[in-house]
Design a protein around this motif. Structure first.
Motif, PDB file in Angstrom:
ATOM      1  N   THR A 155       0.780  -1.409  -0.085  1.00 43.43           N
ATOM      2  CA  THR A 155      -0.158  -0.107   0.236  1.00 43.43           C
ATOM      3  C   THR A 155       0.897   1.215   0.134  1.00 43.43           C
ATOM      4  O   THR A 155       0.386   2.431  -0.711  1.00 43.43           O
ATOM      5  N   GLU A 156       1.677   1.179   0.857  1.00 43.82           N
ATOM      6  CA  GLU A 156       2.829   2.511   0.726  1.00 43.82           C
ATOM      7  C   GLU A 156       3.715   2.511  -0.439  1.00 43.82           C
ATOM      8  O   GLU A 156       3.694   3.830  -0.907  1.00 43.82           O
ATOM      9  N   LEU A 157       4.030   1.531  -1.020  1.00 41.60           N
ATOM     10  CA  LEU A 157       4.386   1.587  -2.216  1.00 41.60           C
ATOM     11  C   LEU A 157       3.571   2.019  -3.245  1.00 41.60           C
ATOM     12  O   LEU A 157       4.146   2.963  -4.188  1.00 41.60           O
ATOM     13  N   LEU A 158       2.570   1.522  -3.408  1.00 43.72           N
ATOM     14  CA  LEU A 158       1.284   2.243  -4.342  1.00 43.72           C
ATOM     15  C   LEU A 158       1.052   3.570  -4.281  1.00 43.72           C
ATOM     16  O   LEU A 158       1.172   4.379  -5.174  1.00 43.72           O
ATOM     17  N   LEU A 159       1.020   4.267  -2.787  1.00 49.29           N
ATOM     18  CA  LEU A 159       0.750   5.508  -2.633  1.00 49.29           C
ATOM     19  C   LEU A 159       1.836   6.521  -2.951  1.00 49.29           C
ATOM     20  O   LEU A 159       1.999   7.486  -3.465  1.00 49.29           O
ATOM     21  N   CYS A 160       3.203   5.899  -2.817  1.00 49.76           N
ATOM     22  CA  CYS A 160       4.449   6.607  -3.216  1.00 49.76           C
ATOM     23  C   CYS A 160       4.495   6.834  -4.844  1.00 49.76           C
ATOM     24  O   CYS A 160       4.780   7.786  -4.948  1.00 49.76           O
ATOM     25  N   ILE A 161       4.208   5.938  -5.422  1.00 50.33           N
ATOM     26  CA  ILE A 161       4.420   5.887  -6.916  1.00 50.33           C
ATOM     27  C   ILE A 161       3.426   6.862  -7.280  1.00 50.33           C
ATOM     28  O   ILE A 161       3.706   7.869  -8.261  1.00 50.33           O
ATOM     29  N   ILE A 162       2.237   6.709  -6.936  1.00 50.03           N
ATOM     30  CA  ILE A 162       1.135   7.778  -7.299  1.00 50.03           C
ATOM     31  C   ILE A 162       1.467   9.143  -6.937  1.00 50.03           C
ATOM     32  O   ILE A 162       1.562  10.053  -7.914  1.00 50.03           O
ATOM     33  N   ALA A 163       1.963   9.365  -5.789  1.00 50.89           N
ATOM     34  CA  ALA A 163       2.247  10.816  -5.072  1.00 50.89           C
ATOM     35  C   ALA A 163       3.418  11.226  -6.041  1.00 50.89           C
ATOM     36  O   ALA A 163       3.406  12.749  -6.218  1.00 50.89           O
ATOM     37  N   VAL A 164       4.514  10.519  -6.156  1.00 49.46           N
ATOM     38  CA  VAL A 164       5.724  10.986  -6.835  1.00 49.46           C
ATOM     39  C   VAL A 164       5.289  11.313  -8.487  1.00 49.46           C
ATOM     40  O   VAL A 164       5.875  12.477  -8.776  1.00 49.46           O
ATOM     41  N   PHE A 165       4.417  10.526  -9.030  1.00 49.06           N
ATOM     42  CA  PHE A 165       3.966  10.869 -10.372  1.00 49.06           C
ATOM     43  C   PHE A 165       3.082  12.176 -10.545  1.00 49.06           C
ATOM     44  O   PHE A 165       3.735  13.165 -11.250  1.00 49.06           O
ATOM     45  N   LEU A 166       2.425  12.431  -9.320  1.00 44.52           N
ATOM     46  CA  LEU A 166       1.757  13.693  -9.432  1.00 44.52           C
ATOM     47  C   LEU A 166       2.629  15.017  -8.888  1.00 44.52           C
ATOM     48  O   LEU A 166       2.366  15.900  -9.575  1.00 44.52           O
ATOM     49  N   LEU A 167       3.592  14.581  -8.178  1.00 45.29           N
ATOM     50  CA  LEU A 167       4.409  15.813  -7.943  1.00 45.29           C
ATOM     51  C   LEU A 167       5.430  16.035  -8.776  1.00 45.29           C
ATOM     52  O   LEU A 167       5.402  17.360  -9.317  1.00 45.29           O
ATOM     53  N   PHE A 168       5.727  15.308  -9.873  1.00 48.32           N
ATOM     54  CA  PHE A 168       6.578  15.749 -10.891  1.00 48.32           C
ATOM     55  C   PHE A 168       5.865  16.307 -11.918  1.00 48.32           C
ATOM     56  O   PHE A 168       6.176  17.109 -12.634  1.00 48.32           O
ATOM     57  N   ARG A 169       4.441  15.835 -12.147  1.00 49.66           N
ATOM     58  CA  ARG A 169       3.743  16.402 -13.189  1.00 49.66           C
ATOM     59  C   ARG A 169       3.291  17.938 -12.810  1.00 49.66           C
ATOM     60  O   ARG A 169       3.122  18.463 -13.535  1.00 49.66           O
ATOM     61  N   THR A 170       3.141  18.185 -11.518  1.00 49.16           N
ATOM     62  CA  THR A 170       2.643  19.173 -11.129  1.00 49.16           C
ATOM     63  C   THR A 170       3.760  20.399 -11.272  1.00 49.16           C
ATOM     64  O   THR A 170       3.693  21.452 -11.569  1.00 49.16           O
ATOM     65  N   LEU A 171       4.995  19.851 -10.885  1.00 47.07           N
ATOM     66  CA  LEU A 171       6.240  20.790 -11.083  1.00 47.07           C
ATOM     67  C   LEU A 171       6.545  20.937 -12.269  1.00 47.07           C
ATOM     68  O   LEU A 171       6.791  22.131 -12.518  1.00 47.07           O
ATOM     69  N   THR A 172       6.246  20.127 -13.417  1.00 45.22           N
ATOM     70  CA  THR A 172       6.326  20.309 -14.671  1.00 45.22           C
ATOM     71  C   THR A 172       5.438  21.410 -15.228  1.00 45.22           C
ATOM     72  O   THR A 172       5.793  22.267 -16.075  1.00 45.22           O
ATOM     73  N   LYS A 173       4.177  21.388 -14.922  1.00 40.63           N
ATOM     74  CA  LYS A 173       3.260  22.307 -15.244  1.00 40.63           C
ATOM     75  C   LYS A 173       3.461  23.829 -14.788  1.00 40.63           C
ATOM     76  O   LYS A 173       3.466  24.464 -15.638  1.00 40.63           O
TER      77      LYS A 173
END
Length: 424
Positions: free
Chosen positions: A398-416
């Motif tokens: 569960t923590e691995l899944l949440l980490c993957i999603i959160a890191v993806f959203l983090l980099f996507r937001t920073l890129t935008k």
């Protein structure tokens, strides 16, 4: 900390001071279990110890219900009012009375659960006495002191109250027959800290009749944060709760013996995020994102070091802290769970700091609902057959899944954000 803060100026000095206070506060919250948990496991035995931990897992659900997301939304609102040099009173009492009403409702639901389900009715005293923690936290306006960035007095209050709790534990817990004293002492410590902190906060506000109708948008955002917190609780506490229902108190005792160590390690990052939340809320996007980008490497480095250390020295740590062969027997699960320190640190960077700063409460809610729902279904499906092994694997996954999603959203937001800056 005072010498360190001299190297900063202005707002950075405030962040440094509040970070220091939060380090002490969070350090206390997660260091004390290293003193009390091994002592209670040895003194009460795994079964009674597991019962106490099972009751505490139930109280976490109650805490989420009474908090209602205010620790995110109210903290930011107070920080905004502070910048604008406006009065805090209306918001303060709007949150305070809402928490009091929620506490009463939650207690009534707890009574209904305890006296209508046999699993709880048998040890009803433990659950009722444990609810004092919820009462104390409802009084404790941590959200307010974080918002005005004055954590020193709150930290001192907590140190005193929780030190009293530890002292009482070591003085009066002598055998498994003393197990009811643990929730009593724990509740007393939280209530003392809550009442004192409440009194200290009142000097910053003046009495105002709460106007719930005028804060509809605020409550809507708080509800979104509440749903997110509730979903988070599904994958953090439902695991222990369901293991207790299907596996019994002894296996809960073993699992929580590992979990408390892991929680202490993963929450190394919490003071950083709590101290930065009001500060980053005031910064311009380019400076805010610069800090976030640097935090990614810092958090990843610290998390990886913690995980490697727990894997290398896991058996020695468990042997030193605990005195039960069953805890040592399952040490391979402890090493698997140690990866949570890395996954959670990176996940919280977005979910606890960056997304709240951007007021992306709906995004937080959606992510945590999805992850929490998957975790809950996994617990209900696997734990009845595979017990503690399933609990550990589900926590890791569960923590691995949440980490993957959160890191993806983090980099996507920073890129935008960077793209918008370049276009402008």
């Amino acid at each position: 900390m005072s010498k360190l803060s001299k190297k900063f100026s202005g707002e950075e000095k405030t962040v440094a001071k509040n970070y220091g206070a939060l380090v002490v506060l969070q350090g206390l919250n997660y260091l004390l279990p290293f003193l009390t948990i091994p002592f209670l496991e040895r003194t009460l035995g795994l079964e009674k110890f597991g019962l106490i931990m099972f009751a505490q897992a139930l109280m976490i659900f109650c805490l989420v219900a009474t908090d209602f997301g205010f620790n995110y939304t109210a903290t930011r609102e107070v920080a905004d009012l502070r910048v604008q040099k406006k009065d805090f009173s209306d918001l303060y009492f709007r949150v305070f009375w809402a928490k009091m009403i929620l506490t009463i409702i939650t207690f009534l639901i707890l009574l209904l659960l305890v006296f209508s389900v046999d699993r709880f009715k048998e040890d009803w005293e433990v659950y009722i006495l444990s609810f004092g923690v919820v009462i104390g936290q409802s009084f404790f306006p941590l959200w307010f002191f974080q918002g005005i960035e004055k954590m020193k007095l709150v930290t001192i209050t907590n140190v005193i109250a929780k030190s009293i709790f530890v002292l009482l534990i070591f003085l009066f817990i002598r055998s498994p027959d003393d197990f009811l004293k643990v929730p009593i002492f724990n509740s007393v410590g939280f209530i003392i800290a809550g009442v004192i902190s409440l009194i200290l906060s009142l000097k910053y506000v003046s009495w105002k009749k709460p106007t719930f109708s005028s804060g509809r948008d605020f409550y809507k955002q708080s509800f979104q944060a509440f749903i997110a917190n509730g979903a988070t609780t599904l994958y953090t506490s439902a695991n222990v709760f369901i293991l207790g229902v299907f596996g019994g108190d002894i296996l809960v005792g073993v699992f929580v013996s590992y979990e408390k160590i892991i929680l202490a390690c993963k929450n190394v990052f919490t003071p950083i995020y709590q101290a930065l939340l009001p500060y980053l809320s005031r910064l311009k996007p380019e400076k805010r994102d610069f800090i976030i980008k640097n935090l990614i490497f810092i958090v990843a480095g610290i998390g990886l070091m913690i995980t490697i250390s727990l894997n290398v020295f896991g058996d020695q740590i468990l042997g030193f802290l605990y005195n039960d062969p069953l805890i040592i027997e399952y040490s391979y699960l402890f090493k698997l769970m140690s990866w949570v320190a890395l996954f959670s640190g990176l996940g919280m960077l977005y979910m606890v700091l960056y997304a709240p700063v951007l007021k992306k409460f709906k995004t937080i809610m959606k992510v945590t609902i999805i992850v929490g729902f998957i975790s809950l279904l996994s617990c209900l499906y696997f734990i009845p057959d595979y017990k503690i092994n399933a609990s550990a694997i589900i926590m890791f996954s569960t923590e691995l899944l949440l980490c993957i999603i959160a890191v993806f959203l983090l980099f996507r937001t920073l890129t935008k954000t960077k793209t918008k800056e370049n276009e402008s």
